[in-house]
Motif scaffolding. Structure first.
Motif, PDB file in Angstrom:
ATOM      1  N   ILE A 333      92.649 -58.805 -42.106  1.00 10.75           N
ATOM      2  CA  ILE A 333      93.762 -58.581 -41.161  1.00 10.75           C
ATOM      3  C   ILE A 333      94.118 -56.766 -41.560  1.00 10.75           C
ATOM      4  O   ILE A 333      93.847 -56.534 -42.763  1.00 10.75           O
ATOM      5  N   PRO A 334      94.238 -55.958 -40.583  1.00 10.03           N
ATOM      6  CA  PRO A 334      94.498 -54.499 -40.570  1.00 10.03           C
ATOM      7  C   PRO A 334      95.737 -54.444 -41.842  1.00 10.03           C
ATOM      8  O   PRO A 334      96.798 -55.290 -41.712  1.00 10.03           O
ATOM      9  N   LEU A 335      95.510 -53.588 -42.823  1.00 16.35           N
ATOM     10  CA  LEU A 335      96.618 -53.601 -43.924  1.00 16.35           C
ATOM     11  C   LEU A 335      98.062 -53.357 -43.384  1.00 16.35           C
ATOM     12  O   LEU A 335      98.864 -54.221 -43.953  1.00 16.35           O
ATOM     13  N   LYS A 336      97.980 -52.501 -42.449  1.00 21.38           N
ATOM     14  CA  LYS A 336      99.694 -52.182 -41.682  1.00 21.38           C
ATOM     15  C   LYS A 336     100.112 -53.467 -41.218  1.00 21.38           C
ATOM     16  O   LYS A 336     101.370 -53.701 -41.423  1.00 21.38           O
ATOM     17  N   GLU A 337      99.234 -54.254 -40.614  1.00 16.85           N
ATOM     18  CA  GLU A 337      99.734 -55.424 -39.958  1.00 16.85           C
ATOM     19  C   GLU A 337     100.154 -56.525 -41.082  1.00 16.85           C
ATOM     20  O   GLU A 337     101.043 -57.422 -40.934  1.00 16.85           O
ATOM     21  N   THR A 338      99.458 -56.447 -42.398  1.00 20.98           N
ATOM     22  CA  THR A 338      99.880 -57.285 -43.347  1.00 20.98           C
ATOM     23  C   THR A 338     101.186 -56.793 -43.967  1.00 20.98           C
ATOM     24  O   THR A 338     102.047 -57.714 -44.234  1.00 20.98           O
TER      25      THR A 338
END
Length: 891
Positions: A333-338
């Motif tokens: 999962i993209p870190l920013k989305e996390t």
């Protein structure tokens, strides 16, 4: 055009722009000289002096007209016209301070730069790392959990076998007890792998980061200081490298200083190599121990390619370690989305509400500008009669609109600068990336663009209407009436405001009812007069035998209970209600143990290790059997108390009392002795959507010896107090100090605050939606009040005629009220239709109420009607008191 022409004309144009007064004087002198010579020429031909002067002026086509032509040739007159328009606009605003203040404040509140600042910093801005789009969170995936914690052995294999990442890094939150430097202090720390900071692109502020050989079991103990601790404890000394820091009785060598804040973990004080952690559970492939992994994709690799690569690695590990990795996948999962995934839709929804408020403010300003331009109809008619063209009038009105918009946008920026931090501090829980929230160029551009669009779109309509002025009709009316077209334009603005206000009121009402419903939810325990805190034992106790650790945590609660006003105290192992995540696999007698914790058939339950006092503190209701008692210790038979959900799931139609529950990882099979009520561990709003719905309680002293070293690192405590829990913090610290002077007590919080934080998302949304709804209501009220007031002023002559002809005051009152009521009802009808569609976006935030709840919608409509009537009544009452003699003379 030849270069020599530019060399000649550019200085002249610059001189005309910056020294225009002198240039105009010279032009005036030149034209006067030309006129005098022409006059003398005609006199010499025999004409009379007066006739010669008139003929000379005719030859010039008028002095002023000729001046304008000369200015046009300079090609800088448009700049001078703009400056002139700005000066005139400022003069008009100074002449109407009431209009200016209301318009500027309305726009400042409507733009709502504050929320855009939050959305921009949290959602729109990239993460503060080089090439942040390549940063990815990596989770284990099982049949039960799409994103599960990672295990250290699996991380090492991922790091070695993957072909999609430039680097992987592991991190895990881990607190440390600092001793040997002043008073003992609890430090918030992170255990990180050697490549953690280089993978993120973070450079050390001093010294270096970890080397690979330092990230191994048995390596020398080294530590990185966070910049906050470096400043607080060591006064930012550059000579700190190589010095020793004692934590948990072990000396760590300081090798560097790094930033202590990051968007994906809590602010930290220290960092140590994760590979040096010697806890057996951490090196067990079946246990994650709270560890997380992030990676940086290679420049040429897309997320789907990396996912395919990691899927192949997961299959290889499943084949190699079936007892631990059977059914374990990998999720990317993209870190920013996390980081912002949960809050993103809420903030975007609130930003949409801001857009609605801006529309109301814009419509309000449009109405104000239209009313003001109507009042100035004769002024513009005179200017048109004197030769001003339509474009010139429109430009003048738009310039005034842009002035209002610019001043409103500037005030909005000032309000955002002062209110953003206040809003963040008022939240019960910090927003993700909260440290990054600040005004920046994006906020400035947004404010400028919003202001400019508002000025243009809602200033253009009044400008166009005013520029179409019929000179004959305007001079004939003398300001006594208001045309039907202007009535319709005003009414349209007010209807728009009312419709949008209803949508926001309905949304705020739904959130308010949801929050009220959540507060009435029984959390499964009594949170009143309960204080929660952490205890970090001294270094001497870390080396104690398991029996000594048990004895210490048997004695410490008694010390706390000896404090006057503390009724009971209990240590905790595992989770606290609504905090923590300590699920373990469970199964019954006769069932085969699962092959791995990822087994699709595996059942999980939350574990709470407590003492007999725990039931007195939280007052969880007993449904059957008995509570845990003091006699349930390490020397008695293992027992457990389960909650009603576990009983219902595992023993449908049976009596669980006397049966055994096998607990994976803990390695015991205690006898069930009681059933208690279910605790809403995941918060009041979880309903039936809890990730782990089953819970059980085991005696704190029956925790197996292999887990005692983990217990000795720190234990949570809860106490019940006779008064306000916060007033006992000092006494608890003193009792702890008397028990062990090197022990640290920290992280105090009340259970009421913890319960409140479990619904902070709904509270945050309700708070801001209510603020926007109140603002929308205020702006709408101002809009309809302003319109009716202006209507009364414009129809004063008409009202006077009606009264003189015998109209009753009630007739006059209804004449004015009917117009406002009509616009209000039209707006409400449109708003109800919009609300039925738009409030569905709130469905995920609602609790116990439908997104189209008729009671809420009806209440919002009635409230808006009452506010509209009040706003109409005040000017209508003024109309009732019109003196016919004064009104008939009114112009």
């Amino acid at each position: 055009m030849r270069p020599e022409h530019w060399i000649y004309t550019i200085p002249l144009r610059l001189r005309s722009l910056f020294r225009w007064a002198q240039a105009d004087q010279e032009l005036d002198d030149e034209l006067r000289d030309h006129l005098e010579r022409k006059t003398e020429e005609y006199v010499a031909k025999g004409m009379a002096s007066e006739g010669a002067g008139r003929r000379a002026r005719l030859d010039l086509d008028g002095i002023e007209q000729t001046k304008e032509k000369c200015r046009d040739v300079r090609r800088v007159n448009w700049i001078q016209d703009v400056i002139q328009d700005l000066r005139f606009g400022l003069r008009m605003l100074r002449k109407s301070p009431g209009f200016a203040a209301i318009a500027i404040l309305t726009l400042a509140l409507g733009i709502n730069t504050t929320l855009f600042t939050i959305v921009n910093s949290v959602v729109l801005n990239p993460l503060p790392y080089p090439q942040p789009s390549r940063l990815v969170s990596i989770y284990q995936r099982t049949a039960q959990f799409q994103t599960a914690g990672d295990t250290y052995p699996n991380f090492l294999d991922w790091e070695k076998e993957n072909r999609s990442f430039d680097a992987l890094a592991a991190y895990s939150e881990h607190d440390f007890n600092l001793t040997g430097v002043g008073e003992p202090e609890k430090l918030r720390g992170q255990m990180v792998s050697a490549g953690f900071f280089s993978m993120l692109g973070v450079k050390p502020l001093l010294g270096r980061t970890f080397r690979p050989e330092e990230d191994q079991l048995g390596a020398n103990s080294v530590v990185l200081l966070a910049d906050g601790l470096w400043k607080r404890r060591f006064a930012s000394s550059p000579h700190i490298l190589g010095q020793s820091l004692t934590m948990y009785g072990k000396a760590y060598t300081i090798v560097g200083v790094v930033p202590g804040r990051a968007p994906f973990y809590k602010p930290s004080d220290v960092f140590v190599p994760i590979g040096t952690w010697d806890d057996p559970g951490f090196h067990d492939r079946r246990m994650s121990m709270g560890m997380s992994v992030i990676g940086r994709l290679k420049p040429s690799v897309e997320l789907r390619q990396a996912q395919a690569d990691m899927d192949a690695i997961a299959r290889n590990l499943e084949a190699a370690y079936p007892e631990a990795d059977k059914g374990v996948g990998i999720a990317l999962i993209p870190l920013k989305e996390t980081i912002v995934g949960d809050i993103r839709p809420i903030l975007l929804l609130l930003l949409g509400a801001v857009g609605f408020v801006l529309l109301i403010a814009s419509a309000n300003i449009g109405g104000l500008l239209l009313a003001r331009s109507t009042a100035r109809a004769r002024e513009f008619a005179v200017r048109a009669a004197l030769g001003a063209n339509r474009t010139r009038l429109i430009r003048q009105l738009l310039t005034e609109s842009f002035l209002v918009a610019t001043l409103g946008g500037g005030l909005g920026l000032l309000l955002a600068a002062g209110s953003t931090k206040a809003i963040l501090n008022a939240l019960p829980q910090a927003l993700p990336r909260g440290d990054e929230i600040q005004l920046d160029t994006h906020v400035l551009v947004f404010t400028l663009v919003a202001s400019a669009l508002t000025a243009f779109l809602f200033g253009l309509i009044p400008a166009l209407k005013t520029s179409r002025t019929d000179l004959h009709e305007t001079f004939k009316e003398g300001g006594r009436g208001l045309s039907a077209s202007r009535h319709r334009a005003h009414g349209t603005f007010v209807a728009i405001e009312m419709a949008i206000a209803l949508v926001l009121l309905a949304g705020a009402g739904l959130m308010l009812r949801s929050l009220a419903g959540l507060w009435n939810v029984n959390p499964g325990f009594d949170p009143h007069h309960v204080l929660f805190f952490n205890v970090a034992p001294s270094p001497a106790r870390l080396a104690s035998r398991p029996s000594q650790i048990r004895d210490a945590f048997r004695e410490l609660p008694k010390r706390f209970e000896a404090v006057p006003g503390i009724e009971a105290a209990s240590p905790l192992f595992g989770s606290l209600p609504m905090q923590g995540d300590s699920e373990v696999p469970v199964w019954l007698d006769g069932q085969a143990p699962p092959m791995s914790t990822a087994d699709a058939q595996m059942n999980f339950a939350m574990i709470y290790g407590v003492t007999a006092a725990y039931w007195k503190i939280l007052r969880i209701p007993l449904l059957r059997g008995r509570y845990l008692e003091e006699s349930d210790d390490e020397n008695s038979r293992p027992v457990v108390v389960i909650d009603e959900n576990l009983a219902r799931k595992f023993f449908p139609g049976e009596d669980p009392i006397g049966k055994r529950l096998h607990i994976g990882l803990i390695g015991t099979a205690p006898e069930i002795v009681g059933i208690v009520g279910h605790v809403k561990h995941e918060g009041l709003g979880s309903g039936g959507r809890e990730r782990i719905p089953a819970q059980f309680y085991m005696p704190f002293t029956q925790i197996p010896e292999k887990w005692m070293p983990e217990v000795s690192l720190g234990v949570d405590f809860v106490v019940r107090t006779a008064g306000p829990p916060e007033s006992f913090i000092g006494a608890i610290r003193e009792a702890s100090r008397q028990f062990d002077s090197q022990q640290v007590v920290y992280a105090f919080d009340t259970m009421e605050a913890i319960v409140f934080s479990s619904i902070w998302t709904q509270h945050f949304s309700m708070m801001l939606l209510s603020a926007f709804a109140a603002l929308a209501l205020l702006l709408s009220c101002m809009g309809i009040y302003g319109l009716i007031s202006y209507l009364v002023a414009q129809r004063t002559h008409e009202i006077g005629v009606r009264v003189a002809l015998g109209a009753f005051r009630g007739d006059v009152l209804w004449l004015i009220l009917s117009h406002g009521i009509k616009m209000t009802i039209i707006g409400i009808a449109i708003g109800l239709a919009g609300a039925f569609g738009l409030t569905r976006l709130l469905s995920s935030l609602l609790f116990g109420v439908s997104a189209t709840d008729p009671l809420t919608f009806g209440g919002a409509a009635i409230l808006l009607i009452l506010i509209g009537l009040l706003a109409c009544y005040l000017p209508a009452r003024r109309a009732m008191r019109v003196d016919p003699m004064v009104a008939l003379r009114y112009d």
